[in-house]
Design a protein around this motif. Structure first.
Motif, PDB file in Angstrom:
ATOM      1  N   LEU A  93       0.724  -0.941  -0.657  1.00 25.97           N
ATOM      2  CA  LEU A  93      -0.016   0.195   0.019  1.00 25.97           C
ATOM      3  C   LEU A  93       1.444   1.410   0.040  1.00 25.97           C
ATOM      4  O   LEU A  93       0.352   2.071  -0.687  1.00 25.97           O
ATOM      5  CB  LEU A  93      -1.035   0.135   1.941  1.00 25.97           C
ATOM      6  N   ALA A  94       1.856   1.264   0.823  1.00 28.49           N
ATOM      7  CA  ALA A  94       2.997   2.635   1.030  1.00 28.49           C
ATOM      8  C   ALA A  94       3.722   2.811  -0.358  1.00 28.49           C
ATOM      9  O   ALA A  94       3.725   3.789  -1.306  1.00 28.49           O
ATOM     10  CB  ALA A  94       3.767   2.696   2.264  1.00 28.49           C
ATOM     11  N   GLU A  95       4.148   1.457  -0.823  1.00 27.52           N
ATOM     12  CA  GLU A  95       4.642   1.405  -1.657  1.00 27.52           C
ATOM     13  C   GLU A  95       4.194   1.760  -3.584  1.00 27.52           C
ATOM     14  O   GLU A  95       4.556   3.274  -3.475  1.00 27.52           O
ATOM     15  CB  GLU A  95       5.481   0.228  -3.048  1.00 27.52           C
ATOM     16  N   ARG A  96       2.323   1.935  -2.994  1.00 22.04           N
ATOM     17  CA  ARG A  96       1.453   1.884  -4.364  1.00 22.04           C
ATOM     18  C   ARG A  96       1.544   4.215  -4.142  1.00 22.04           C
ATOM     19  O   ARG A  96       1.656   3.972  -5.385  1.00 22.04           O
ATOM     20  CB  ARG A  96       0.335   1.462  -4.112  1.00 22.04           C
ATOM     21  N   VAL A  97       1.585   4.448  -3.390  1.00 17.04           N
ATOM     22  CA  VAL A  97       1.060   5.821  -3.231  1.00 17.04           C
ATOM     23  C   VAL A  97       2.162   6.880  -3.233  1.00 17.04           C
ATOM     24  O   VAL A  97       2.665   7.566  -3.744  1.00 17.04           O
ATOM     25  CB  VAL A  97       0.599   5.876  -1.524  1.00 17.04           C
ATOM     26  N   ALA A  98       3.951   5.878  -2.303  1.00 15.94           N
ATOM     27  CA  ALA A  98       4.527   6.860  -2.488  1.00 15.94           C
ATOM     28  C   ALA A  98       6.020   6.565  -3.269  1.00 15.94           C
ATOM     29  O   ALA A  98       6.880   7.315  -3.784  1.00 15.94           O
ATOM     30  CB  ALA A  98       5.604   6.203  -1.188  1.00 15.94           C
ATOM     31  N   GLY A  99       5.935   5.268  -3.908  1.00 17.47           N
ATOM     32  CA  GLY A  99       7.070   4.305  -4.851  1.00 17.47           C
ATOM     33  C   GLY A  99       7.731   3.840  -4.025  1.00 17.47           C
ATOM     34  O   GLY A  99       7.775   4.394  -3.082  1.00 17.47           O
ATOM     35  N   PRO A 100       8.746   3.141  -4.805  1.00 16.51           N
ATOM     36  CA  PRO A 100       9.305   1.860  -4.007  1.00 16.51           C
ATOM     37  C   PRO A 100      11.299   2.212  -3.255  1.00 16.51           C
ATOM     38  O   PRO A 100      10.954   2.292  -2.691  1.00 16.51           O
ATOM     39  CB  PRO A 100      10.225   1.098  -5.388  1.00 16.51           C
ATOM     40  N   ASP A 101      10.895   3.856  -3.485  1.00 20.50           N
ATOM     41  CA  ASP A 101      12.527   4.389  -2.555  1.00 20.50           C
ATOM     42  C   ASP A 101      11.688   5.588  -2.065  1.00 20.50           C
ATOM     43  O   ASP A 101      13.079   6.227  -1.789  1.00 20.50           O
ATOM     44  CB  ASP A 101      13.181   4.529  -3.967  1.00 20.50           C
ATOM     45  N   ALA A 102      10.633   5.241  -1.411  1.00 20.63           N
ATOM     46  CA  ALA A 102      10.398   6.665  -0.202  1.00 20.63           C
ATOM     47  C   ALA A 102      10.729   6.694   0.965  1.00 20.63           C
ATOM     48  O   ALA A 102      11.273   5.329   1.205  1.00 20.63           O
ATOM     49  CB  ALA A 102       9.201   6.497  -0.419  1.00 20.63           C
ATOM     50  N   PRO A 103      11.911   7.398   1.032  1.00 27.30           N
ATOM     51  CA  PRO A 103      11.566   7.794   2.600  1.00 27.30           C
ATOM     52  C   PRO A 103      11.000   7.114   3.731  1.00 27.30           C
ATOM     53  O   PRO A 103      11.335   6.708   4.994  1.00 27.30           O
ATOM     54  CB  PRO A 103      12.532   9.042   2.374  1.00 27.30           C
ATOM     55  N   GLU A 104       9.836   7.048   3.173  1.00 24.28           N
ATOM     56  CA  GLU A 104       8.512   6.718   4.451  1.00 24.28           C
ATOM     57  C   GLU A 104       8.395   5.460   4.670  1.00 24.28           C
ATOM     58  O   GLU A 104       8.283   4.678   5.488  1.00 24.28           O
ATOM     59  CB  GLU A 104       7.164   6.868   3.736  1.00 24.28           C
ATOM     60  N   LEU A 105       9.804   4.630   3.532  1.00 20.56           N
ATOM     61  CA  LEU A 105       9.237   2.951   4.107  1.00 20.56           C
ATOM     62  C   LEU A 105      10.463   2.918   4.423  1.00 20.56           C
ATOM     63  O   LEU A 105       9.738   1.253   5.208  1.00 20.56           O
ATOM     64  CB  LEU A 105       9.333   2.625   2.185  1.00 20.56           C
ATOM     65  N   ILE A 106      11.357   3.471   5.112  1.00 16.68           N
ATOM     66  CA  ILE A 106      12.283   2.930   5.570  1.00 16.68           C
ATOM     67  C   ILE A 106      11.547   2.107   6.758  1.00 16.68           C
ATOM     68  O   ILE A 106      12.093   0.812   7.034  1.00 16.68           O
ATOM     69  CB  ILE A 106      13.295   3.491   5.733  1.00 16.68           C
ATOM     70  N   ASP A 107      11.040   2.397   7.952  1.00 14.94           N
ATOM     71  CA  ASP A 107      10.653   1.286   8.874  1.00 14.94           C
ATOM     72  C   ASP A 107       9.690   0.915   8.988  1.00 14.94           C
ATOM     73  O   ASP A 107      10.243  -1.026   9.299  1.00 14.94           O
ATOM     74  CB  ASP A 107       9.495   2.687   9.495  1.00 14.94           C
ATOM     75  N   LEU A 108       8.859   0.622   7.785  1.00 16.49           N
ATOM     76  CA  LEU A 108       8.047  -0.635   7.535  1.00 16.49           C
ATOM     77  C   LEU A 108       9.774  -1.343   6.645  1.00 16.49           C
ATOM     78  O   LEU A 108       9.196  -3.051   7.225  1.00 16.49           O
ATOM     79  CB  LEU A 108       7.504  -0.423   5.920  1.00 16.49           C
ATOM     80  N   LEU A 109      10.036  -1.393   6.033  1.00 18.27           N
ATOM     81  CA  LEU A 109      11.276  -2.160   4.901  1.00 18.27           C
ATOM     82  C   LEU A 109      12.019  -2.750   6.439  1.00 18.27           C
ATOM     83  O   LEU A 109      12.353  -4.277   6.462  1.00 18.27           O
ATOM     84  CB  LEU A 109      12.150  -1.494   4.429  1.00 18.27           C
ATOM     85  N   THR A 110      11.797  -2.155   7.499  1.00 18.47           N
ATOM     86  CA  THR A 110      13.172  -2.700   8.943  1.00 18.47           C
ATOM     87  C   THR A 110      12.731  -3.653   9.450  1.00 18.47           C
ATOM     88  O   THR A 110      13.476  -4.861  10.047  1.00 18.47           O
ATOM     89  CB  THR A 110      13.571  -1.309   9.351  1.00 18.47           C
ATOM     90  N   THR A 111      11.192  -3.332   9.769  1.00 18.76           N
ATOM     91  CA  THR A 111      10.341  -4.615  10.635  1.00 18.76           C
ATOM     92  C   THR A 111      10.283  -5.079   9.823  1.00 18.76           C
ATOM     93  O   THR A 111       9.858  -6.473  10.698  1.00 18.76           O
ATOM     94  CB  THR A 111       8.770  -3.693  11.202  1.00 18.76           C
ATOM     95  N   LEU A 112      10.076  -5.449   8.293  1.00 20.04           N
ATOM     96  CA  LEU A 112       9.566  -6.603   8.318  1.00 20.04           C
ATOM     97  C   LEU A 112      11.165  -7.242   7.780  1.00 20.04           C
ATOM     98  O   LEU A 112      10.963  -8.565   8.003  1.00 20.04           O
ATOM     99  CB  LEU A 112       8.931  -6.655   5.958  1.00 20.04           C
TER     100      LEU A 112
END
Length: 142
Positions: A49-68
């Motif tokens: 969901l977050a990638e769809r909105v922000a794109g695959p390299d958005a800084p906002e994804l870092i926490d989700l990626l680290t948790t995953l």
């Protein structure tokens, strides 16, 4: 790869901009109840969901990626966990966020340790400490 949810999905419609990059209630609930497989599935959907909105390299994804990455290490999905943590590190490096880079490096350290690669784990730990000091300053006590 990840499949993107239908925009008509109730979570998509009710998502606020601030909440989009946070772990969903489904993932949090599964994590609290130690339902690891369910948590991983929910986190993957959160990420999609977050990638769809922000794109695959958005800084906002870092926490989700680290948790995953952390969760996938628990599930012995080490190759996937490594790719996700490396992606989080690359984004953090690109935006110059030493704190988030340190978190990603700690995940990579844990992955290397789990794989039995002690030398790599120690090297990553040293890098994480350097980045954490850069984020907090040398005078920080904790």
């Amino acid at each position: 790869g990840l499949t993107y949810p239908d925009p008509a999905d109730y979570r998509w419609r009710s998502m606020t901009p601030e909440g989009l990059f946070m772990i969903s209630g489904e993932a949090n609930s599964a994590l609290r109840n130690r339902m690891i497989d369910e948590a991983a599935a929910a986190l993957r959907l959160d990420l999609a969901l977050a990638e769809r909105v922000a794109g695959p390299d958005a800084p906002e994804l870092i926490d989700l990626l680290t948790t995953l990455a952390n969760l996938m290490t628990t599930l012995d999905g080490l190759a996937f966990a490594r790719r996700v943590a490396e992606r989080a590190l690359a984004i953090a490096d690109r935006i110059g966020d030493d704190s988030k880079a340190s978190n990603a490096l700690l995940r990579l350290c844990e992955i290397a340790r789990t794989e039995g690669n002690r030398a790599e784990a120690l090297e990553l730990l040293d890098l994480a400490i350097v980045r954490r000091r850069a984020a907090l300053g040398d005078e920080h006590q904790h």
